[in-house]
Design an enzyme around this catalytic site. Structure first.
Site, PDB file in Angstrom:
ATOM      1  N   GLN A  84       0.876  -1.167   0.000  1.00 32.35           N
ATOM      2  CA  GLN A  84       0.000   0.000   0.000  1.00 32.35           C
ATOM      3  C   GLN A  84       0.910   1.211   0.000  1.00 32.35           C
ATOM      4  O   GLN A  84       1.654   1.442   0.944  1.00 32.35           O
ATOM      5  CB  GLN A  84      -0.914  -0.021   1.241  1.00 32.35           C
ATOM      6  CG  GLN A  84      -2.131   0.875   1.150  1.00 32.35           C
ATOM      7  CD  GLN A  84      -1.793   2.340   1.261  1.00 32.35           C
ATOM      8  OE1 GLN A  84      -1.187   2.786   2.237  1.00 32.35           O
ATOM      9  NE2 GLN A  84      -2.170   3.100   0.254  1.00 32.35           N
ATOM     10  N   GLY A  90       6.298   7.810  -2.119  1.00 37.40           N
ATOM     11  CA  GLY A  90       6.037   6.520  -1.498  1.00 37.40           C
ATOM     12  C   GLY A  90       5.708   5.431  -2.508  1.00 37.40           C
ATOM     13  O   GLY A  90       5.224   4.379  -2.143  1.00 37.40           O
ATOM     14  N   GLN A  92       3.397   5.532  -4.976  1.00 37.58           N
ATOM     15  CA  GLN A  92       2.001   5.453  -5.419  1.00 37.58           C
ATOM     16  C   GLN A  92       1.919   5.864  -6.883  1.00 37.58           C
ATOM     17  O   GLN A  92       2.337   6.958  -7.254  1.00 37.58           O
ATOM     18  CB  GLN A  92       1.123   6.362  -4.562  1.00 37.58           C
ATOM     19  CG  GLN A  92      -0.348   6.252  -4.875  1.00 37.58           C
ATOM     20  CD  GLN A  92      -1.214   7.108  -3.945  1.00 37.58           C
ATOM     21  OE1 GLN A  92      -0.734   8.032  -3.299  1.00 37.58           O
ATOM     22  NE2 GLN A  92      -2.493   6.799  -3.903  1.00 37.58           N
ATOM     23  N   VAL A  94      -1.161   5.412  -8.790  1.00 35.65           N
ATOM     24  CA  VAL A  94      -2.534   5.850  -9.056  1.00 35.65           C
ATOM     25  C   VAL A  94      -3.009   6.606  -7.816  1.00 35.65           C
ATOM     26  O   VAL A  94      -2.971   6.050  -6.718  1.00 35.65           O
ATOM     27  CB  VAL A  94      -3.467   4.645  -9.332  1.00 35.65           C
ATOM     28  CG1 VAL A  94      -4.903   5.108  -9.520  1.00 35.65           C
ATOM     29  CG2 VAL A  94      -2.991   3.850 -10.547  1.00 35.65           C
ATOM     30  N   HIS A  98      -5.313   2.097  -2.582  1.00 38.31           N
ATOM     31  CA  HIS A  98      -5.444   0.698  -2.981  1.00 38.31           C
ATOM     32  C   HIS A  98      -4.344  -0.136  -2.339  1.00 38.31           C
ATOM     33  O   HIS A  98      -3.332   0.383  -1.895  1.00 38.31           O
ATOM     34  CB  HIS A  98      -5.419   0.537  -4.501  1.00 38.31           C
ATOM     35  CG  HIS A  98      -4.162   0.999  -5.165  1.00 38.31           C
ATOM     36  ND1 HIS A  98      -3.841   2.328  -5.341  1.00 38.31           N
ATOM     37  CD2 HIS A  98      -3.149   0.292  -5.715  1.00 38.31           C
ATOM     38  CE1 HIS A  98      -2.693   2.428  -5.973  1.00 38.31           C
ATOM     39  NE2 HIS A  98      -2.240   1.197  -6.207  1.00 38.31           N
ATOM     40  N   HIS A 100      -2.161  -3.743  -3.094  1.00 37.77           N
ATOM     41  CA  HIS A 100      -1.820  -4.856  -3.974  1.00 37.77           C
ATOM     42  C   HIS A 100      -1.742  -6.120  -3.129  1.00 37.77           C
ATOM     43  O   HIS A 100      -1.123  -6.121  -2.065  1.00 37.77           O
ATOM     44  CB  HIS A 100      -0.443  -4.632  -4.617  1.00 37.77           C
ATOM     45  CG  HIS A 100      -0.414  -3.533  -5.607  1.00 37.77           C
ATOM     46  ND1 HIS A 100      -0.524  -3.747  -6.964  1.00 37.77           N
ATOM     47  CD2 HIS A 100      -0.279  -2.190  -5.446  1.00 37.77           C
ATOM     48  CE1 HIS A 100      -0.460  -2.590  -7.595  1.00 37.77           C
ATOM     49  NE2 HIS A 100      -0.313  -1.628  -6.692  1.00 37.77           N
TER      50      HIS A 100
END
Length: 136
Positions: A84, A90, A92, A94, A98, A100
């Site tokens: 996450q 960090g 990210q 998108v 969310h 994974h």
């Protein structure tokens, strides 16, 4: 700005859903790292873990856990990685919260670069004093 996850949820883009309820949905990652790679996302487009409400946080991680059990069994995974990430720094990719769920195997080629720093116990204690968190 509409995120790709919102487009998947609305049906504007196709996806292979594995779970959906009133708060979260889960689908196969189009960029499968290993077979069984699932993304669990909030339905509401919160950007990061810092923005999400507690009820959705709980559901997001509960669903990720349940999916991890199924993925481990179905794909005979030797391990599971939950990832996450928040903001560009960090990792990210998108801007929509969310998690994974990634089935893992020894020597599967998936790497995580983690440059350990060992500041010593006194520095660790100093850092801990800065972030004391009250009980829930």
């Amino acid at each position: 700005m509409t995120t790709i996850f919102e487009k998947l949820l609305s049906g504007e883009l196709p996806c292979a859903k594995v779970y959906e309820d009133d708060l979260v949905f889960a689908f196969m990652d189009a960029g499968q790292v290993n077979d069984g790679h699932v993304i669990v996302a909030s339905k509401k487009p919160y950007e990061t873990i810092l923005d999400i409400d507690e009820e959705t946080t709980q559901r997001l991680f509960l669903v990720a856990k349940r999916i991890a059990h199924v993925v481990k069994d179905v794909f005979k995974a030797e391990g599971i990685t939950l990832l996450q990430a928040n903001k560009d720094a960090g990792w990210q990719s998108v801007p929509h919260i969310h998690v994974h769920v990634l089935p893992r195997y020894k020597n599967d080629g998936v790497e995580l670069v983690w440059p350990r720093k060992e500041p010593g116990i006194e520095r660790l204690k100093e850092l801990a004093k800065l972030i004391q968190v009250p009980s829930l």
